[in-house]
Design a protein around this motif. Structure first.
Motif, short mmCIF file in Angstrom:
data_model
loop_
_atom_site.label_atom_id
_atom_site.label_comp_id
_atom_site.label_asym_id
_atom_site.label_seq_id
_atom_site.Cartn_x
_atom_site.Cartn_y
_atom_site.Cartn_z
N LYS A 148 0.85 -1.19 0.00
CA LYS A 148 0.00 0.00 0.00
C LYS A 148 0.89 1.24 0.00
O LYS A 148 1.88 1.30 0.72
CB LYS A 148 -0.90 0.02 1.24
CG LYS A 148 -1.95 -1.08 1.31
CD LYS A 148 -3.02 -0.90 0.23
CE LYS A 148 -3.90 0.31 0.45
NZ LYS A 148 -4.79 0.24 1.60
N LEU A 191 -3.64 0.22 -3.29
CA LEU A 191 -3.08 -1.12 -3.41
C LEU A 191 -2.27 -1.19 -4.71
O LEU A 191 -2.79 -0.91 -5.78
CB LEU A 191 -4.20 -2.16 -3.45
CG LEU A 191 -3.76 -3.61 -3.67
CD1 LEU A 191 -2.96 -4.11 -2.45
CD2 LEU A 191 -4.96 -4.51 -3.92
N ASP A 239 -1.88 -6.73 6.59
CA ASP A 239 -2.43 -5.43 6.97
C ASP A 239 -3.60 -5.03 6.07
O ASP A 239 -4.44 -4.21 6.47
CB ASP A 239 -1.36 -4.34 6.89
CG ASP A 239 -0.31 -4.47 7.98
OD1 ASP A 239 -0.54 -5.25 8.93
OD2 ASP A 239 0.74 -3.79 7.88
N PHE A 240 -3.64 -5.58 4.87
CA PHE A 240 -4.71 -5.24 3.93
C PHE A 240 -5.24 -6.50 3.25
O PHE A 240 -5.49 -6.53 2.05
CB PHE A 240 -4.22 -4.21 2.90
CG PHE A 240 -2.86 -4.51 2.32
CD1 PHE A 240 -2.71 -5.28 1.18
CD2 PHE A 240 -1.71 -4.02 2.93
CE1 PHE A 240 -1.47 -5.56 0.64
CE2 PHE A 240 -0.45 -4.29 2.40
CZ PHE A 240 -0.33 -5.06 1.25
N GLU A 243 -8.68 -6.26 1.32
CA GLU A 243 -8.59 -5.47 0.09
C GLU A 243 -7.85 -6.24 -1.00
O GLU A 243 -8.28 -6.27 -2.16
CB GLU A 243 -7.88 -4.15 0.36
CG GLU A 243 -7.82 -3.24 -0.86
CD GLU A 243 -7.16 -1.91 -0.58
OE1 GLU A 243 -7.06 -1.08 -1.52
OE2 GLU A 243 -6.73 -1.68 0.57
#
Length: 307
Positions: A148, A191, A239-240, A243
């Motif tokens: 990210k 992203l 962490d993502f 997504e």
């Protein structure tokens, strides 16, 4: 609860219940029987079957197989049914109640059948891809190398330098910078993967080796007059996770992998050589039997998916 994989066999056999397998080629038992006569010319079941096979044979077989797989893998939830009903209402509103009703009559479907055989299977297929992406999260993250980052694009070096100074000392935040310099950048953490081509390679190359501790940096682009002010926000996929999983599930390559995986899991096998060739010309990845051998006249049936 997942249904037994043997359901693949039942559903696909029902789809082709009118045909028998002879020398690896499906044939109607009563192909010469006339269905209608026009001006003394007979149109037989065999002619109609051949026409229908050429038009929709491959699509019908693959869609039916996918529908059985998704039914086995994906639970139909209340939210799915509500979304399916919402989609139906959209079609009726967008095309008009009577026009849409006329369409359904022409296809021989009721509204419930439209929901259950068209709308809901599409929703469940998307869920299947998401399920696959989540299950393969680690390997997909390793392949696509996601991270990210926040990226601001400037056309003036002095403005970019001033913006970095303001961001570093806290005199301005990203929203302030975008407004002050009238930037087209959204200013949101994005992203980025190996498939990202939105930005110049110079910025992406830097970010792929950067650390979140590096703070804001200015990277001149290969294109003259373009300067990126960038910040590596995180390169830890966990962490993502949501997504990235959502993004991966929408990628054609991942969907192709998922289809191959599930068609192999359920032992999808095509015995009819004409259908085999039709599928191979359009969607060869689901012909998982090719890992063993192509269909032959001596092929014997398995308890799983077969045509």
């Amino acid at each position: 609860m997942m249904k037994k994989t043997g359901m693949i066999s039942i559903a696909l056999l029902l789809t082709f219940s009118l045909v028998g397998c002879d020398d690896a080629r499906a044939k109607l038992k009563d192909a010469n029987q006339a269905v209608v006569t026009i001006d003394g010319k007979k149109i037989t079941k065999g002619q109609i079957y051949a026409s229908m096979f050429a038009a929709v044979g491959q699509t019908t077989a693959v869609n039916d197989a996918m529908r059985v797989i998704t039914d086995a893998e994906v639970e139909t939830t209340d939210d799915m049914m509500k979304e399916a009903q919402s989609t139906l209402d959209y079609y009726k509103s967008n095309y008009g109640q009577e026009k849409f009703a006329s369409y359904l009559r022409s296809t021989g479907m009721t509204e419930d059948e439209f929901v259950n055989t068209v709308v809901l299977p599409s929703q469940k297929e998307k869920t299947l891809y998401s399920q696959y992406a989540l299950e393969q999260f680690t390997s997909l993250a390793k392949h696509y190398n996601p991270f990210k980052a926040t990226i601001l694009t400037f056309t003036n070096k002095d403005d970019a330098s001033a913006a970095i100074a303001a961001l570093k000392d806290g005199a301005a935040n990203v929203a302030d910078v975008i407004q002050h310099y009238s930037l087209s950048s959204k200013g949101e953490s994005e992203l980025i993967t190996i498939d990202t081509t939105t930005y110049d390679s110079a910025a992406l190359t830097y970010l792929r080796s950067a650390s979140s501790d590096d703070g804001w940096q200015m990277i001149p682009a290969g294109k003259e007059g373009t300067y990126y002010v960038v910040h590596l926000d995180s390169r830890i996929p966990d962490d993502f996770r949501d997504e990235f999983t959502e993004w991966a599930a929408q990628q054609t390559a991942v969907q192709t992998e998922a289809k191959t995986y599930y068609f192999q899991k359920y032992n999808f096998h095509v015995y009819d050589i004409d259908l085999y060739n039709a599928i191979k010309s359009v969607d060869p990845n689901i012909l998982v039997q090719d890992k063993q051998a192509s269909p032959t006249p001596e092929a014997t049936e398995t308890p799983m998916a077969n045509q």
